[in-house]
Design a protein around this motif. Structure first.
Motif, PDB file in Angstrom:
ATOM      1  N   VAL A  10      14.150 -20.255  11.479  1.00 12.30           N
ATOM      2  CA  VAL A  10      14.483 -19.005  10.803  1.00 12.30           C
ATOM      3  C   VAL A  10      14.490 -19.212   9.291  1.00 12.30           C
ATOM      4  CG1 VAL A  10      16.284 -17.263  10.464  1.00 12.30           C
ATOM      5  CG2 VAL A  10      15.775 -18.112  12.761  1.00 12.30           C
ATOM      6  N   THR A  11      15.025 -20.338   8.847  1.00 12.83           N
ATOM      7  CA  THR A  11      15.068 -20.653   7.419  1.00 12.83           C
ATOM      8  C   THR A  11      13.671 -20.700   6.820  1.00 12.83           C
ATOM      9  OG1 THR A  11      17.153 -21.889   7.528  1.00 12.83           O
ATOM     10  CG2 THR A  11      15.645 -22.459   5.747  1.00 12.83           C
ATOM     11  N   ILE A  12      12.763 -21.381   7.494  1.00 10.57           N
ATOM     12  CA  ILE A  12      11.386 -21.490   6.997  1.00 10.57           C
ATOM     13  C   ILE A  12      10.725 -20.116   6.935  1.00 10.57           C
ATOM     14  CG2 ILE A  12       9.099 -22.409   7.514  1.00 10.57           C
ATOM     15  CD1 ILE A  12      10.507 -24.861   8.711  1.00 10.57           C
ATOM     16  N   ALA A  13      10.929 -19.329   7.983  1.00  8.70           N
ATOM     17  CA  ALA A  13      10.330 -17.987   8.017  1.00  8.70           C
ATOM     18  C   ALA A  13      10.874 -17.125   6.878  1.00  8.70           C
ATOM     19  CB  ALA A  13      10.609 -17.325   9.367  1.00  8.70           C
ATOM     20  N   PHE A  14      12.181 -17.218   6.613  1.00  4.47           N
ATOM     21  CA  PHE A  14      12.796 -16.436   5.545  1.00  4.47           C
ATOM     22  C   PHE A  14      12.352 -16.915   4.170  1.00  4.47           C
ATOM     23  CE2 PHE A  14      16.319 -15.838   2.516  1.00  4.47           C
ATOM     24  CZ  PHE A  14      16.461 -14.465   2.570  1.00  4.47           C
ATOM     25  N   SER A  15      12.243 -18.230   4.007  1.00  5.90           N
ATOM     26  CA  SER A  15      11.961 -18.797   2.685  1.00  5.90           C
ATOM     27  C   SER A  15      10.527 -18.554   2.220  1.00  5.90           C
ATOM     28  CB  SER A  15      12.256 -20.295   2.685  1.00  5.90           C
ATOM     29  OG  SER A  15      11.374 -20.991   3.549  1.00  5.90           O
ATOM     30  N   VAL A  16       9.574 -18.444   3.154  1.00  2.73           N
ATOM     31  CA  VAL A  16       8.173 -18.280   2.741  1.00  2.73           C
ATOM     32  C   VAL A  16       7.824 -16.823   2.426  1.00  2.73           C
ATOM     33  CG1 VAL A  16       7.433 -20.308   4.040  1.00  2.73           C
ATOM     34  CG2 VAL A  16       7.341 -18.048   5.123  1.00  2.73           C
ATOM     35  N   LEU A  17       8.736 -15.908   2.665  1.00  6.56           N
ATOM     36  CA  LEU A  17       8.453 -14.498   2.386  1.00  6.56           C
ATOM     37  C   LEU A  17       8.099 -14.223   0.923  1.00  6.56           C
ATOM     38  CD1 LEU A  17      11.113 -12.659   4.603  1.00  6.56           C
ATOM     39  CD2 LEU A  17       8.634 -12.798   4.956  1.00  6.56           C
ATOM     40  N   PRO A  18       8.696 -14.930  -0.061  1.00  7.43           N
ATOM     41  CA  PRO A  18       8.289 -14.683  -1.451  1.00  7.43           C
ATOM     42  C   PRO A  18       6.812 -14.931  -1.727  1.00  7.43           C
ATOM     43  CG  PRO A  18      10.388 -15.815  -1.416  1.00  7.43           C
ATOM     44  CD  PRO A  18       9.886 -15.792  -0.007  1.00  7.43           C
ATOM     45  N   LEU A  19       6.160 -15.757  -0.911  1.00  6.67           N
ATOM     46  CA  LEU A  19       4.729 -15.973  -1.099  1.00  6.67           C
ATOM     47  C   LEU A  19       3.940 -14.697  -0.844  1.00  6.67           C
ATOM     48  CD1 LEU A  19       4.277 -19.453   0.638  1.00  6.67           C
ATOM     49  CD2 LEU A  19       4.492 -18.962  -1.812  1.00  6.67           C
ATOM     50  N   LYS A  20       4.518 -13.807  -0.038  1.00  7.61           N
ATOM     51  CA  LYS A  20       3.881 -12.528   0.270  1.00  7.61           C
ATOM     52  C   LYS A  20       4.518 -11.386  -0.507  1.00  7.61           C
ATOM     53  CE  LYS A  20       1.231  -9.691   2.626  1.00  7.61           C
ATOM     54  NZ  LYS A  20      -0.238  -9.640   2.425  1.00  7.61           N
ATOM     55  N   LEU A  21       5.843 -11.376  -0.576  1.00  9.53           N
ATOM     56  CA  LEU A  21       6.570 -10.269  -1.207  1.00  9.53           C
ATOM     57  C   LEU A  21       6.825 -10.565  -2.678  1.00  9.53           C
ATOM     58  CD1 LEU A  21       9.158  -9.599   1.658  1.00  9.53           C
ATOM     59  CD2 LEU A  21       6.942  -8.499   1.282  1.00  9.53           C
ATOM     60  N   ASN A  22       5.749 -10.578  -3.464  1.00 15.58           N
ATOM     61  CA  ASN A  22       5.894 -10.841  -4.891  1.00 15.58           C
ATOM     62  C   ASN A  22       4.919  -9.974  -5.676  1.00 15.58           C
ATOM     63  OD1 ASN A  22       3.397 -12.585  -5.967  1.00 15.58           O
ATOM     64  ND2 ASN A  22       3.858 -13.243  -3.854  1.00 15.58           N
TER      65      ASN A  22
ATOM     66  N   PHE B  27       3.675 -11.175  -8.790  1.00 17.19           N
ATOM     67  CA  PHE B  27       3.321 -12.084  -9.881  1.00 17.19           C
ATOM     68  C   PHE B  27       2.026 -11.654 -10.570  1.00 17.19           C
ATOM     69  CE2 PHE B  27       1.599 -15.791 -11.942  1.00 17.19           C
ATOM     70  CZ  PHE B  27       2.717 -16.422 -12.493  1.00 17.19           C
ATOM     71  N   ASP B  28       1.040 -11.265  -9.809  1.00 23.00           N
ATOM     72  CA  ASP B  28      -0.238 -10.868 -10.405  1.00 23.00           C
ATOM     73  C   ASP B  28      -0.107  -9.626 -11.273  1.00 23.00           C
ATOM     74  OD1 ASP B  28      -1.553 -12.971  -9.150  1.00 23.00           O
ATOM     75  OD2 ASP B  28      -1.999 -11.791  -7.359  1.00 23.00           O
ATOM     76  N   ASP B  29       0.887  -8.789 -10.981  1.00 14.55           N
ATOM     77  CA  ASP B  29       1.082  -7.556 -11.755  1.00 14.55           C
ATOM     78  C   ASP B  29       1.916  -7.790 -13.007  1.00 14.55           C
ATOM     79  OD1 ASP B  29      -0.360  -6.086  -9.873  1.00 14.55           O
ATOM     80  OD2 ASP B  29       1.423  -5.741  -8.650  1.00 14.55           O
ATOM     81  N   VAL B  30       3.008  -8.571 -12.866  1.00 14.21           N
ATOM     82  CA  VAL B  30       3.936  -8.730 -13.991  1.00 14.21           C
ATOM     83  C   VAL B  30       3.628  -9.966 -14.814  1.00 14.21           C
ATOM     84  CG1 VAL B  30       5.756  -7.487 -12.783  1.00 14.21           C
ATOM     85  CG2 VAL B  30       5.629  -9.979 -12.580  1.00 14.21           C
TER      86      VAL B  30
ATOM     87  N   LEU C 194      13.952 -11.170 -10.903  1.00 22.32           N
ATOM     88  CA  LEU C 194      14.154  -9.764 -10.586  1.00 22.32           C
ATOM     89  C   LEU C 194      12.901  -8.920 -10.797  1.00 22.32           C
ATOM     90  CD1 LEU C 194      17.752  -9.206 -11.984  1.00 22.32           C
ATOM     91  CD2 LEU C 194      17.040  -9.530  -9.614  1.00 22.32           C
ATOM     92  N   GLU C 195      11.910  -9.498 -11.440  1.00 19.65           N
ATOM     93  CA  GLU C 195      10.672  -8.774 -11.653  1.00 19.65           C
ATOM     94  C   GLU C 195       9.548  -9.247 -10.746  1.00 19.65           C
ATOM     95  OE1 GLU C 195       9.540  -8.465 -15.735  1.00 19.65           O
ATOM     96  OE2 GLU C 195      11.578  -8.099 -16.437  1.00 19.65           O
ATOM     97  N   VAL C 196       9.523 -10.534 -10.447  1.00 13.48           N
ATOM     98  CA  VAL C 196       8.414 -11.065  -9.661  1.00 13.48           C
ATOM     99  C   VAL C 196       8.635 -10.908  -8.163  1.00 13.48           C
ATOM    100  CG1 VAL C 196       9.276 -13.434  -9.481  1.00 13.48           C
ATOM    101  CG2 VAL C 196       6.811 -13.008  -9.467  1.00 13.48           C
ATOM    102  N   LEU C 197       9.884 -10.927  -7.704  1.00 10.69           N
ATOM    103  CA  LEU C 197      10.167 -10.782  -6.277  1.00 10.69           C
ATOM    104  C   LEU C 197      10.505  -9.336  -5.950  1.00 10.69           C
ATOM    105  CD1 LEU C 197      12.357 -13.943  -5.516  1.00 10.69           C
ATOM    106  CD2 LEU C 197       9.874 -13.674  -5.370  1.00 10.69           C
ATOM    107  N   SER C 198      10.176  -8.927  -4.740  1.00 11.45           N
ATOM    108  CA  SER C 198      10.438  -7.545  -4.350  1.00 11.45           C
ATOM    109  C   SER C 198      11.939  -7.268  -4.299  1.00 11.45           C
ATOM    110  CB  SER C 198       9.817  -7.254  -2.982  1.00 11.45           C
ATOM    111  OG  SER C 198      10.534  -7.905  -1.946  1.00 11.45           O
ATOM    112  N   LYS C 199      12.314  -6.052  -4.632  1.00 11.60           N
ATOM    113  CA  LYS C 199      13.725  -5.678  -4.612  1.00 11.60           C
ATOM    114  C   LYS C 199      14.283  -5.723  -3.184  1.00 11.60           C
ATOM    115  CE  LYS C 199      13.273  -2.656  -8.638  1.00 11.60           C
ATOM    116  NZ  LYS C 199      13.407  -1.273  -9.166  1.00 11.60           N
ATOM    117  N   GLU C 200      13.447  -5.364  -2.222  1.00 14.00           N
ATOM    118  CA  GLU C 200      13.908  -5.354  -0.828  1.00 14.00           C
ATOM    119  C   GLU C 200      14.280  -6.764  -0.372  1.00 14.00           C
ATOM    120  OE1 GLU C 200      11.587  -1.846  -1.758  1.00 14.00           O
ATOM    121  OE2 GLU C 200      11.116  -4.001  -1.917  1.00 14.00           O
TER     122      GLU C 200
END
Length: 309
Positions: free
Chosen positions: A153-165, A167-170, A176-182
């Protein structure tokens, strides 16, 4: 990660400041936390591994927690790279995967620490409140299964920033800007609130049972039973301290996340609270391991063996 001044917002261009007592304090905190967490938790792993008498169900969870906190110590050392040099900070912040993998490890160690603390609390709750159930189901195999599941569960939760970011936009590594608010508000909040609630409820239940035991002791004269009760009270005091320190270390960080995505928060305050959360990994070693009499005895034994060699 960020080392800029001002308030979180979406405006371009920020003045970068690497000087001042606050950043000196942050670097010192990171270095101390890294040293204590790495050395202390590595010592915990070695002592438990080499001492058969410590191969208990509870210590399996403590061993898993020590691994998570050891990784947090490595992360704290890596964090100092953002503060010691402006050019290095700019390079790391511009490197997409340097940035994102930092958050992968940050929230991975956070979730692992929270889940292991929760398992330790629930283990102690069942042991004290439901001893017959504990005797039947608290086996090494079951503990290993729970630990393996928690790390999945930890691994699954921790890798989410690789998708929910974003970075290419900001183009920045500001959390607080690069990671999704959700992810920050809902994801991190769910882990933190559920873990602290479970830990608090478990230790509160233990305290209630302890109060009943104290009343039973007062009605009978049994020196051995009284001595055991005193030992249990000391252990319960450690449990309460664990709960309080976890609140002190992690709640300010999450509060800053909420403020950052709503009304705004000072960079300086956010950075300090983020480091404060990591400090919990160093304190866990002291609370779970060094304050344990059996662990101290095993440590002394191992040290004596090393000296004889």
């Amino acid at each position: 990660m960020n080392v800029t001044t001002g308030v979180y917002n979406n405006s371009p261009g920020r003045d970068v400041s690497y000087t001042g007592p606050l950043y000196t304090t942050i670097v010192v905190m990171c270095l101390i936390q890294s040293a204590v967490a790495c050395l202390g938790n590595l010592l915990t792993v070695v002592i438990i591994w080499r001492t058969p008498s410590l191969h208990t169900v509870t210590n399996r969870y403590i061993l898993s927690l020590a691994v998570a906190d050891f990784l947090a110590g490595i992360l704290a050392l890596f964090s100092t790279l953002w503060y010691i040099d402006a050019d290095l900070e700019n390079f790391l912040s511009a490197c997409k995967y340097c940035c994102l993998f930092y958050y992968v490890f940050l929230f991975g160690t956070f979730e692992a620490s929270m889940s292991n603390m929760t398992m330790i609390a629930l283990d102690r709750l069942v042991f004290i409140v439901y001893p017959f159930v504990y005797e039947r189901y608290a086996t090494g195999a079951n503990a290993n299964s729970l630990i393996s599941l928690s790390w999945c569960v930890t691994i699954a939760f921790s890798v989410l920033p690789l998708k929910l970011n974003r970075f290419d936009d900001v183009g920045t590594c500001l959390q607080l800007e690069v990671l999704s608010k959700e992810y920050q508000v809902v994801g991190v909040g769910t882990v933190l609130v559920s873990s602290l609630a479970a830990v608090t409820a478990s230790y509160a239940s233990i305290l209630v049972v302890a109060k009943k035991q104290r009343a039973a002791i007062s009605a009978r004269v049994n020196n051995n039973y009284s001595a055991n009760h005193v030992a249990n009270r000391r252990q319960i005091s450690v449990f309460v301290l664990i709960c309080v320190i976890s609140f002190v270390c992690w709640v300010p960080y999450y509060t800053c996340m909420i403020m950052g995505v709503t009304v705004g928060v000072s960079y300086d305050v956010f950075n300090f609270c983020a480091v404060l959360g990591l400090v919990n990994s160093a304190i866990n070693f002291i609370l779970y391991s060094y304050m344990n009499k059996d662990f101290r005895k095993s440590f002394s034994t191992q040290m004596c063996r090393c000296r004889k060699r």
